[in-house]
Design a protein around this motif. Structure first.
Motif, PDB file in Angstrom:
ATOM      1  N   LEU A  60       0.738  -1.050  -0.060  1.00 47.57           N
ATOM      2  CA  LEU A  60       0.075  -0.028  -0.070  1.00 47.57           C
ATOM      3  C   LEU A  60       0.855   1.298  -0.002  1.00 47.57           C
ATOM      4  O   LEU A  60       0.693   2.058  -0.818  1.00 47.57           O
ATOM      5  CB  LEU A  60      -0.963  -0.088   1.303  1.00 47.57           C
ATOM      6  CG  LEU A  60      -1.806   1.241   1.336  1.00 47.57           C
ATOM      7  CD1 LEU A  60      -2.915   1.194   0.076  1.00 47.57           C
ATOM      8  CD2 LEU A  60      -2.767   1.118   2.496  1.00 47.57           C
ATOM      9  N   GLY A  61       2.058   1.117   0.673  1.00 47.53           N
ATOM     10  CA  GLY A  61       2.732   2.256   0.786  1.00 47.53           C
ATOM     11  C   GLY A  61       3.604   2.596  -0.601  1.00 47.53           C
ATOM     12  O   GLY A  61       3.711   3.730  -0.892  1.00 47.53           O
ATOM     13  N   ILE A  64       0.822   4.172  -2.923  1.00 50.10           N
ATOM     14  CA  ILE A  64       0.889   5.511  -2.601  1.00 50.10           C
ATOM     15  C   ILE A  64       1.938   6.347  -3.131  1.00 50.10           C
ATOM     16  O   ILE A  64       1.694   7.593  -3.576  1.00 50.10           O
ATOM     17  CB  ILE A  64       0.388   5.837  -0.845  1.00 50.10           C
ATOM     18  CG1 ILE A  64      -1.024   5.113  -0.603  1.00 50.10           C
ATOM     19  CG2 ILE A  64       0.642   7.081  -0.728  1.00 50.10           C
ATOM     20  CD1 ILE A  64      -1.055   5.077   0.936  1.00 50.10           C
ATOM     21  N   PHE A  67       1.609   6.789  -6.711  1.00 47.34           N
ATOM     22  CA  PHE A  67       0.837   7.994  -7.266  1.00 47.34           C
ATOM     23  C   PHE A  67       1.143   9.152  -6.948  1.00 47.34           C
ATOM     24  O   PHE A  67       0.599  10.266  -7.519  1.00 47.34           O
ATOM     25  CB  PHE A  67      -0.813   7.523  -6.734  1.00 47.34           C
ATOM     26  CG  PHE A  67      -1.539   6.514  -7.177  1.00 47.34           C
ATOM     27  CD1 PHE A  67      -1.813   6.738  -8.729  1.00 47.34           C
ATOM     28  CD2 PHE A  67      -1.875   5.184  -6.643  1.00 47.34           C
ATOM     29  CE1 PHE A  67      -2.766   6.050  -9.376  1.00 47.34           C
ATOM     30  CE2 PHE A  67      -2.538   4.435  -7.569  1.00 47.34           C
ATOM     31  CZ  PHE A  67      -3.066   4.786  -8.609  1.00 47.34           C
ATOM     32  N   THR A  68       1.692   9.341  -5.675  1.00 48.69           N
ATOM     33  CA  THR A  68       2.382  10.739  -5.150  1.00 48.69           C
ATOM     34  C   THR A  68       3.454  11.429  -6.381  1.00 48.69           C
ATOM     35  O   THR A  68       3.262  12.254  -6.737  1.00 48.69           O
ATOM     36  CB  THR A  68       3.164  10.555  -4.016  1.00 48.69           C
ATOM     37  OG1 THR A  68       2.135  10.202  -3.123  1.00 48.69           O
ATOM     38  CG2 THR A  68       3.540  11.943  -3.530  1.00 48.69           C
TER      39      THR A  68
END
Length: 115
Positions: A60-61, A64, A67-68
């Motif tokens: 998940l990290g 994220i 996407f960042t």
């Protein structure tokens, strides 16, 4: 309709780079987004994913983070291209002001008179 003037073109009175920057912006945005989506799917579909709880949090990290990078990369790319176009717009505006000033300036008896 665009009228080509060879004299002005070869004297660099106008620039074609502004249109080139717009074209490069679109191409760069598409390429960057495709690369980031490819990286995301490559990571998600890799065989190294374990479905234990620690791995899910790490996955998940990473998602994220991807996407960042995708969002911030597009913002930075847009700002860079806008700054480039601003430089050419400043030059265009200064050229316009210079041509307007030349119309108002007359030389009379070696004395410069500005109306």
């Amino acid at each position: 309709m665009f009228k080509f003037d060879a004299y002005r073109f070869f004297n660099f009175d106008y620039y074609i780079t502004l249109n080139v920057v717009k074209w490069i912006y679109v191409q760069g945005t598409v390429l960057f987004n495709l690369i980031m989506i490819f990286i995301l799917f490559t990571y998600l579909l890799s065989d190294e994913l374990d479905y234990i709880m620690d791995s899910l949090i790490m996955d998940l990290g990473v998602v994220i983070l991807i996407f960042t990078i995708l969002v911030l990369g597009n913002i930075y790319w847009r700002i860079f291209c806008e700054l480039t176009t601003v430089l050419f717009s400043i030059n265009s505006n200064l050229t316009s002001i210079d041509s307007k000033m030349n119309c108002k300036i007359k030389e009379e008896n070696n004395i410069l008179i500005i109306f």
